[in-house]
Design an enzyme around this catalytic site. Sequence first.
Site, PDB file in Angstrom:
ATOM      1  N   LYS A  27       0.835  -1.212   0.000  1.00 52.26           N
ATOM      2  CA  LYS A  27       0.000   0.000   0.000  1.00 52.26           C
ATOM      3  C   LYS A  27       0.866   1.257   0.000  1.00 52.26           C
ATOM      4  CE  LYS A  27      -1.850   1.634   4.001  1.00 52.26           C
ATOM      5  NZ  LYS A  27      -1.538   3.051   4.263  1.00 52.26           N
ATOM      6  N   ASN A  28       1.842   1.300   0.912  1.00 55.96           N
ATOM      7  CA  ASN A  28       2.580   2.554   1.076  1.00 55.96           C
ATOM      8  C   ASN A  28       3.632   2.774  -0.012  1.00 55.96           C
ATOM      9  OD1 ASN A  28       0.960   3.119   3.193  1.00 55.96           O
ATOM     10  ND2 ASN A  28       2.463   2.625   4.789  1.00 55.96           N
ATOM     11  N   CYS A 121      -5.578  13.003  12.133  1.00 53.27           N
ATOM     12  CA  CYS A 121      -6.291  11.731  11.992  1.00 53.27           C
ATOM     13  C   CYS A 121      -6.253  10.990  13.316  1.00 53.27           C
ATOM     14  CB  CYS A 121      -5.752  10.916  10.833  1.00 53.27           C
ATOM     15  SG  CYS A 121      -4.304   9.959  11.227  1.00 53.27           S
ATOM     16  N   ARG A 126      -0.351  14.791  12.762  1.00 55.14           N
ATOM     17  CA  ARG A 126       0.223  14.574  11.440  1.00 55.14           C
ATOM     18  C   ARG A 126       0.272  15.825  10.562  1.00 55.14           C
ATOM     19  NH1 ARG A 126      -1.843   8.838   9.241  1.00 55.14           N
ATOM     20  NH2 ARG A 126       0.092   8.967   8.087  1.00 55.14           N
ATOM     21  N   ASP A 129       4.028  20.227   7.534  1.00 52.90           N
ATOM     22  CA  ASP A 129       4.950  21.372   7.432  1.00 52.90           C
ATOM     23  C   ASP A 129       6.248  21.021   6.701  1.00 52.90           C
ATOM     24  OD1 ASP A 129       5.180  19.816   9.979  1.00 52.90           O
ATOM     25  OD2 ASP A 129       7.028  20.972  10.172  1.00 52.90           O
ATOM     26  N   GLN A 130       6.727  19.787   6.880  1.00 55.47           N
ATOM     27  CA  GLN A 130       7.996  19.412   6.231  1.00 55.47           C
ATOM     28  C   GLN A 130       7.828  19.286   4.714  1.00 55.47           C
ATOM     29  OE1 GLN A 130      11.025  19.122   7.952  1.00 55.47           O
ATOM     30  NE2 GLN A 130       9.746  20.013   9.542  1.00 55.47           N
ATOM     31  N   ASP A 313       4.023   0.808  12.039  1.00 57.40           N
ATOM     32  CA  ASP A 313       2.880   0.104  11.444  1.00 57.40           C
ATOM     33  C   ASP A 313       2.774  -1.358  11.891  1.00 57.40           C
ATOM     34  OD1 ASP A 313       2.263   2.427  10.146  1.00 57.40           O
ATOM     35  OD2 ASP A 313       3.097   1.826   8.218  1.00 57.40           O
ATOM     36  N   ARG A 405      -8.869  -0.431   3.904  1.00 55.83           N
ATOM     37  CA  ARG A 405      -7.958   0.563   3.320  1.00 55.83           C
ATOM     38  C   ARG A 405      -6.584  -0.044   3.057  1.00 55.83           C
ATOM     39  NH1 ARG A 405      -7.221   5.612   6.669  1.00 55.83           N
ATOM     40  NH2 ARG A 405      -5.739   5.777   4.986  1.00 55.83           N
TER      41      ARG A 405
HETATM   42  N1  EPU Z   1       5.594  14.896  10.625  1.00 56.64           N
HETATM   43  C1  EPU Z   1       5.661  16.247  10.883  1.00 56.64           C
HETATM   44  N2  EPU Z   1       5.645  17.101   9.823  1.00 56.64           N
HETATM   45  C2  EPU Z   1       5.553  16.674   8.531  1.00 56.64           C
HETATM   46  C3  EPU Z   1       5.487  15.294   8.281  1.00 56.64           C
HETATM   47  C4  EPU Z   1       5.512  14.417   9.349  1.00 56.64           C
HETATM   48  O1  EPU Z   1       5.745  16.685  12.026  1.00 56.64           O
HETATM   49  O2  EPU Z   1       5.519  17.513   7.618  1.00 56.64           O
HETATM   50  C5  EPU Z   1       5.632  13.929  11.758  1.00 56.64           C
HETATM   51  C6  EPU Z   1       4.364  13.108  11.862  1.00 56.64           C
HETATM   52  O3  EPU Z   1       3.349  13.781  12.563  1.00 56.64           O
HETATM   53  C7  EPU Z   1       4.867  11.871  12.566  1.00 56.64           C
HETATM   54  C8  EPU Z   1       6.278  11.701  12.002  1.00 56.64           C
HETATM   55  O4  EPU Z   1       6.635  12.973  11.481  1.00 56.64           O
HETATM   56  O5  EPU Z   1       4.956  12.122  13.936  1.00 56.64           O
HETATM   57  C9  EPU Z   1       6.432  10.680  10.893  1.00 56.64           C
HETATM   58  O6  EPU Z   1       5.408  10.829   9.953  1.00 56.64           O
HETATM   59  P1  EPU Z   1       5.571  10.484   8.410  1.00 56.64           P
HETATM   60  O7  EPU Z   1       5.478  11.750   7.635  1.00 56.64           O
HETATM   61  O8  EPU Z   1       6.770   9.637   8.195  1.00 56.64           O
HETATM   62  O9  EPU Z   1       4.265   9.641   8.144  1.00 56.64           O
HETATM   63  P2  EPU Z   1       3.458   9.618   6.808  1.00 56.64           P
HETATM   64  O10 EPU Z   1       4.391   9.818   5.679  1.00 56.64           O
HETATM   65  O11 EPU Z   1       2.290  10.499   6.922  1.00 56.64           O
HETATM   66  C10 EPU Z   1       3.769   7.078   6.311  1.00 56.64           C
HETATM   67  C11 EPU Z   1       2.873   5.894   6.126  1.00 56.64           C
HETATM   68  C12 EPU Z   1       2.239   5.531   7.458  1.00 56.64           C
HETATM   69  C13 EPU Z   1       3.360   5.198   8.425  1.00 56.64           C
HETATM   70  C14 EPU Z   1       4.314   6.387   8.543  1.00 56.64           C
HETATM   71  C15 EPU Z   1       5.518   6.110   9.427  1.00 56.64           C
HETATM   72  C16 EPU Z   1       2.180   6.167   3.840  1.00 56.64           C
HETATM   73  C17 EPU Z   1       1.090   6.450   2.879  1.00 56.64           C
HETATM   74  N3  EPU Z   1       1.859   6.229   5.136  1.00 56.64           N
HETATM   75  O12 EPU Z   1       2.938   8.134   6.786  1.00 56.64           O
HETATM   76  O13 EPU Z   1       1.447   4.377   7.233  1.00 56.64           O
HETATM   77  O14 EPU Z   1       2.832   4.900   9.697  1.00 56.64           O
HETATM   78  O15 EPU Z   1       4.789   6.758   7.239  1.00 56.64           O
HETATM   79  O16 EPU Z   1       6.249   5.047   8.937  1.00 56.64           O
HETATM   80  O17 EPU Z   1       3.295   5.871   3.450  1.00 56.64           O
HETATM   81  C18 EPU Z   1      -0.248   2.822   7.706  1.00 56.64           C
HETATM   82  O18 EPU Z   1       0.058   2.231   6.654  1.00 56.64           O
HETATM   83  O19 EPU Z   1      -1.021   2.300   8.554  1.00 56.64           O
HETATM   84  C19 EPU Z   1       0.312   4.132   7.970  1.00 56.64           C
HETATM   85  C20 EPU Z   1      -0.207   4.976   8.861  1.00 56.64           C
END
Ligand code: EPU
Length: 424
Positions: A27-28, A121, A126, A129-130, A313, A405
């Site tokens: 999925k990811n 969520c 989540r 900003d990055q 995950d 999902r």
């Molecule tokens: N974060 C920030 N700012 C940003 C982006 C992230 O503060 O701009 C924080 C988040 O709030 C969190 C941490 O950084 O505390 C890591 O978040 P990340 O951005 O890595 O998560 P994501 O990219 O939104 C993906 C997966 C998630 C998985 C996470 C961590 C996808 C589509 N989703 O989410 O998958 O948990 O990485 O590995 O790739 C799942 O499949 O159940 C799922 C939630």
Amino acid sequence: MIHKTPKLIIQGSENPLQGTVRASGAKNAVLPILAATILCAEPVTLHNVPKLQDVTTLTDILRSLGALVTIKGETVTIDPRTINKIRASHELVKLMRASILVLGPILARFGEAEVSLPGGCEIGSRPVDQHLKGLEALNAHIVLENGYVHARAPSGGKLIGAPVLFDLVTVTGAENIIMAAVLAKGTTIIQNCAREPEVTDLAQMLVKFGARIDGIGTETLTIIGVDKISGGEYTVMPDRIEVGTYLCATMLTHGNVLIEQCDPTHQEIILAKLRKAGGIIETGPDFIHLKKDASAILPVDLKTAPYPAFPTDMQAQFMAMNALANGTSTIVETIFENRFMHVNELARMGADIRVEGNTAIIKGVPYLSGAEVTSTDLRASASLVIAALVAKGTTTLDHIYHLDRGYANIEAKLTSLGAKIQRV
Ligand code: EPU
């Protein structure tokens, strides 16, 4: 009027899971890869695309932008040449946070993008900003207005390559910047880049179609912008979290299961923890064979962190396993601030778990009992399903849209291994 939504009825049993199951596509990985087709100048055919609600949401977004999408089983063909819109609406983005992945590619291709800002969520606030900071580093001008991100490239319509240093490791954040940088003018160097295999899969797809990316799989990527990337065929990597989930289910049922078409090199820490819990594991280039004998599951401590450390995950599924282990364990969640919602539901099945801040302390109990439980998010749902397989009596799981999902054919796969599970 009462709306009846689907539920899973799971009959707990002492029967071990046994047999062979095939891993689906990840999925990811498929979500960023689908978003990346926006960058392509020619049609793209993707293989090993899992049948998931999140994939439907992303292909709906691509269609709403003007792409032609054809889905035949696990093969999806996207013709991105007809894309003529730059706006991803709230109506679609609200269904899935990962929709933010279309921001980088729309901006890179059209010099302009409007994407609804995802809200918080179930598992945490989540922020994105990055993602925005990275695009700004590539000289995008960004305004947040009426719930949308409005992004514009400098005059001439092209982003400009630049150094990007992430403050923290973000998976989709890195993916957005990689996609944006591929068509930017000049060189982008991304530091503190996520190393998750799904990021690597996206980068490999882009390189196959003509992007120039060095350092793939490391925390520093160098991307030399090109004028265009083509299209072609690509096979999505196997889902390491789906695989990990079936391995935990096998452990809990003291089963004997062969998982085919997976990549054990993506699962090293998961396999190490399963061995600690008492699993007997054999791996080959594309399979994992797990046997768990009749002896008790041993408790395993773990702490989630970015790859190659233990994935957030997989935390909930290991908690279900620890709930029945012979002793006490701790699980520390460092990625998301609210990812313990399965604790209360597992407790309703008889688990003994105490949460202190970001640490869960799990005292193994001799048995769990079936109950009516609620899915709160995708991986929480998976943990309840696998706990239910061994609970005494029947478990009813509702809100299973969360499960749909991210797990392709979960009932069919578990049933083929001997589980008693039914959708009503
Ligand atoms: N974060 C920030 N700012 C940003 C982006 C992230 O503060 O701009 C924080 C988040 O709030 C969190 C941490 O950084 O505390 C890591 O978040 P990340 O951005 O890595 O998560 P994501 O990219 O939104 C993906 C997966 C998630 C998985 C996470 C961590 C996808 C589509 N989703 O989410 O998958 O948990 O990485 O590995 O790739 C799942 O499949 O159940 C799922 C939630």
